[in-house]
Design a protein around this motif. Structure first.
Motif, PDB file in Angstrom:
ATOM      1  N   UNK A   1      33.604 -14.941 -11.664  1.00 37.63           N
ATOM      2  CA  UNK A   1      32.239 -14.491 -11.932  1.00 37.63           C
ATOM      3  C   UNK A   1      32.215 -13.043 -12.393  1.00 37.63           C
ATOM      4  N   UNK A   2      33.049 -12.240 -11.795  1.00 35.70           N
ATOM      5  CA  UNK A   2      33.019 -10.809 -12.121  1.00 35.70           C
ATOM      6  C   UNK A   2      33.438 -10.540 -13.562  1.00 35.70           C
ATOM      7  N   UNK A   3      34.064 -11.526 -14.200  1.00 38.80           N
ATOM      8  CA  UNK A   3      34.491 -11.310 -15.581  1.00 38.80           C
ATOM      9  C   UNK A   3      33.719 -12.159 -16.576  1.00 38.80           C
ATOM     10  N   UNK A   4      32.725 -12.879 -16.108  1.00 38.22           N
ATOM     11  CA  UNK A   4      31.918 -13.692 -17.033  1.00 38.22           C
ATOM     12  C   UNK A   4      31.074 -12.774 -17.913  1.00 38.22           C
TER      13      UNK A   4
ATOM     14  N   UNK B   1      27.876 -11.465 -19.864  1.00 33.23           N
ATOM     15  CA  UNK B   1      26.476 -11.545 -19.460  1.00 33.23           C
ATOM     16  C   UNK B   1      25.778 -12.750 -20.089  1.00 33.23           C
TER      17      UNK B   1
ATOM     18  N   UNK C   1      26.342 -15.914 -18.071  1.00 30.29           N
ATOM     19  CA  UNK C   1      25.814 -15.985 -16.701  1.00 30.29           C
ATOM     20  C   UNK C   1      24.683 -17.005 -16.520  1.00 30.29           C
TER      21      UNK C   1
ATOM     22  N   UNK D   1      25.447 -20.409 -15.024  1.00 31.51           N
ATOM     23  CA  UNK D   1      25.787 -20.701 -13.610  1.00 31.51           C
ATOM     24  C   UNK D   1      24.520 -20.799 -12.763  1.00 31.51           C
TER      25      UNK D   1
ATOM     26  N   UNK E   1      28.276  -9.480 -29.765  1.00 36.60           N
ATOM     27  CA  UNK E   1      27.055  -8.770 -30.136  1.00 36.60           C
ATOM     28  C   UNK E   1      26.981  -7.469 -29.359  1.00 36.60           C
ATOM     29  N   UNK E   2      25.903  -6.792 -29.530  1.00 39.63           N
ATOM     30  CA  UNK E   2      25.567  -5.552 -28.814  1.00 39.63           C
ATOM     31  C   UNK E   2      26.197  -4.342 -29.476  1.00 39.63           C
TER      32      UNK E   2
END
Lengths: 294, 294, 294, 294
Positions: free
Chosen positions: C95-98, C100, C103, C106, C293-294
């Motif tokens: 989870x800590x590396x998923x 954003x 997310x 989940x 993106x971003x």
């Protein structure tokens, strides 16, 4: 023979001008469960009407209480002479031979929606030979899958919720087991008593909910929660599910009691015929079946 | 007095080696509903056991049918002498005075989860004076909000679903009305019969589900679906909800019948004391209350 | 490389003055799924706006149709160059590396109430080593427990219903698998296409719903219904569940179409680089992950 | 202009070897909501990654925390220049003209099952002229029917439950209003902030959930719980419903915090352009609509 002495003390604070109660905390009258002595105290003092359901032996006490505190105290000593049977000799009763008064216990009810579990029940248990052992397999299936956790559920929680969420208290275990039995056309009902023999780590002595299954003309006891000792269960009431068999049904405004229910139960010995309740492999029943009527 | 002649013809194709049926298509025996004559034909011919529920007067026919086609034909002529009362004179019965055998009808059941509707029922109907008119207001509330649409629901649809989705058939209207009554501690039960007087535009004559509410010592008839004429309802069965009072409960494999049920009902006249069922403003009951027992 | 030629023909009868449609029947644009040619015909003729979702590559066609019949015809030829991987080399992403944007997959959604399945998922799959094989175990668990049966469910059926009732169509299998994955914090989404390779005994070629699971930076394809050949799945859309990814969302009154959808799909061969879709043990993805993106 | 100073202090006790958190407690970046200053403190000290969702302006802080206590403290000062509009001039946007990125907000989601409320929404609100006033009527309908009661619901409670049980907290009011809007094809989403201006009798300052509805190219604020002053809402996050927009999502074992969340919010004045948040009849938005992309 088992002899049990039990006491129940309940406190309420009636808020509204008045409030009706139906209590089901008197020991049921069955052919194998005999009340030696009992006492009821109401504070403030008032007349309590206790009615017997002649079919099931349950006794309902109805109160119409005024605003203010109410304390209900009940003590009884009971003798139980269990019907005990070798599980290997107990078969299921085909639907075509079920008595009419037993039929309602194969139908779905508020908390036991067996109509939605036909495929699941058949897939999990359909291949097992009919009989007590199959019902025991259902009991074990529920016991292994559901986690006992106090305060994890509420009064709307049903068998389907427990199947999905896999957590609950004794009533939830009972509802799921009942629903699975009915999905296989095995009559099953909800029974209430006290959790004799429960591990103190689970909390103080409390009301208990368990299951009775109709097999070979008796209603046999099963305890899917596995938290107590079935041989020590004194039956108060039975019903289709918890909607029918609450220890107290309250019609009106009542504040959360200042004190939790205080229950005690102990087995008596001292004479040669009295034994302590123990876990056993025999099938147990406190009910020789409904009385013959019609 | 109302005299009705009815016939029912049902076809099944039993698939499995054999199949158990419980039919509830015989006219119920009540103090006001008298069977003048009736006939039952089973094809293939077999012995049918018909059992009377002495409390409610319902009659259950149980069959153990072999694989192959099964046809059930039933005809009856019935006289109904309704208990009729001015609605303004009918009050609700306080919980404290409800007979024990009526209490189960204030508890929630499979399709009538009244325990979840307490606030809604109180908000909508709590301000109305207790009595027949309040129950009529509940009936009208349901009738106005739910759309009658054939085949819009299924056997798992409950009162909560109908409250949310606002569509259904007669059984769904009945379940919602029952649940709302019970949420106010008014005993209500599910009743089955034939939709006498239904608009042919809704389809051929069919089984009907309606509601009986316990008010002033009688079970009064209400028809929240509004599709038929209550004065022409011949009662077959009653129960907590459809789980208890299906016209046929089938245990085993049955193929969808090659033909739909074929029902007919007509009111007879010709003698001075016979009148046709009509919509009326009087409260109607075919049941003087449960027999005195114990 | 796989080359597929597909056609879709849909008929509607618009009832209300007008009606809005959002279709998602255009082949999605992904880095590994390339449209060689496509054609769209609307009858009556009208302008159709097709919008690209730049994140997922899905294309949405919006129509504002007048009352009367509407026919939508779409043909396309697509090339798929799958990302293929040895399952043993594919791990779960903590989870800590998923990312954003992954997310949300989940979190629970309309038909995939993963929040209620934490205990069940952990009990059944918590002991398995994380990775592709664990997700395959979830897929197999669902596949073994649920019966594929046409028309057994409807548009309100959710993963919890399927868990309880154990019957459904491809979308129900997908919802249950997605919910179980998310309960273990494994991102999973709903994908739509055509049931390439489905057994004709299940009915004519139809739309298909399957699952994509985010593992090791790719969205890998799983088909819990097991009715078709995943290597032949051309993706139209993805979403949290069927609420987001219907092939047609209709806002307004439409009569049940006079004709059912008519779909065809076939794999093309004839040049050395073209192979037929087959069942394989490799992990397959048509999506190299969301664009940066971003 | 409104200037607000807020602080949040959260305590956790991480049980498992480690635990992942996604916090959404940073003030969102929108065209009308500007952070003047902010500070974050983590104890024990660690690096926190804060990611911006470029579409909605929400900011997500992800932590991977070791076993033991964790304290999160956040302070910010924010300026809000509301878009204010006369409600009479705000219309609904026809589905055919909704931007693609807004479409998901007319689809049902985990807690907002709008697909089941079509008839109810149309019966209650279908006769009202489209526009802001109709949405206000939905907001008032929910506000009047649902009772605000702390701790009356839990994390599985959905809009359907609230419709039936008529009790809840701010998130339940929001879910029901959202579901009703979507049932009428009006895009609506869940928003989170702090309950500025709430009556202290409801308890200490707390996180708040409210609704944003897409009307005339803006997302307008509605507060169906009616417990606070919308002009003082600083937005943290938005989502389809509470499944997407929790202030904290926790992946791992955490003990109930030894201390409840401690929140404060106050409006600053002192310069001529600063005004206090008040209840007003103007329509308010802190969001000029999603940025133009593609």
């Amino acid at each position: 023979m088992i002899r049990l002495r039990l006491s129940i003390e309940l406190d309420y604070l009636v808020l509204s001008p008045s409030c009706d109660f139906v209590f089901n905390i008197h020991v049921a009258h069955t052919s194998r469960q005999t009340v030696r002595e009992e006492a009821l105290t109401l504070d403030p003092c008032q007349r309590a009407e206790v009615q017997l359901d002649p079919v099931h032996g349950s006794r309902y006490m109805r109160l119409h209480a005024a605003a203010g505190p109410l304390r209900v105290s009940y003590q009884a000593t009971v003798d139980i002479r269990h019907h005990m049977e070798d599980p290997a000799r107990i078969g299921e009763v085909p639907v075509s031979r079920l008595p009419v008064h037993v039929l309602p216990y194969v139908y779905p009810s508020r908390y036991c929606q067996s109509d939605r579990l036909l495929r699941l029940a058949f897939a999990e248990f359909g291949h097992l030979p009919p009989g007590y052992a199959r019902v025991q397999a259902i009991r074990d299936w529920v016991h292994r899958r559901v986690l006992f956790q106090s305060n994890s559920t509420n009064s709307t929680t049903s068998a389907l919720d427990t199947l999905v969420e896999r957590v609950g208290v004794c009533r939830d275990f009972a509802h799921l087991m009942i629903a699975l039995c009915r999905a296989l056309n095995i009559p099953a009902r909800f029974a209430t008593g006290i959790d004799y023999g429960a591990d103190p780590a689970l909390g103080p002595t409390d009301f208990h909910a368990y299951v009775e299954v109709y097999l070979g003309d008796h209603w046999y006891i099963f305890d899917p929660s596995g938290t107590a000792i079935p041989m020590g269960f004194v039956r108060f009431g039975t019903g289709r599910d918890a909607a029918d068999a609450a220890f107290a049904t309250i019609f009106g405004g009542v504040q959360s009691p200042p004190l939790p229910p205080r229950l005690r139960i102990e087995a008596l010995t001292g004479t040669p015929d009295l034994t302590l309740p123990v876990h056993c492999t025999q099938a147990l029943s406190t009910d020789d079946g409904p009385p013959v009527r019609q």
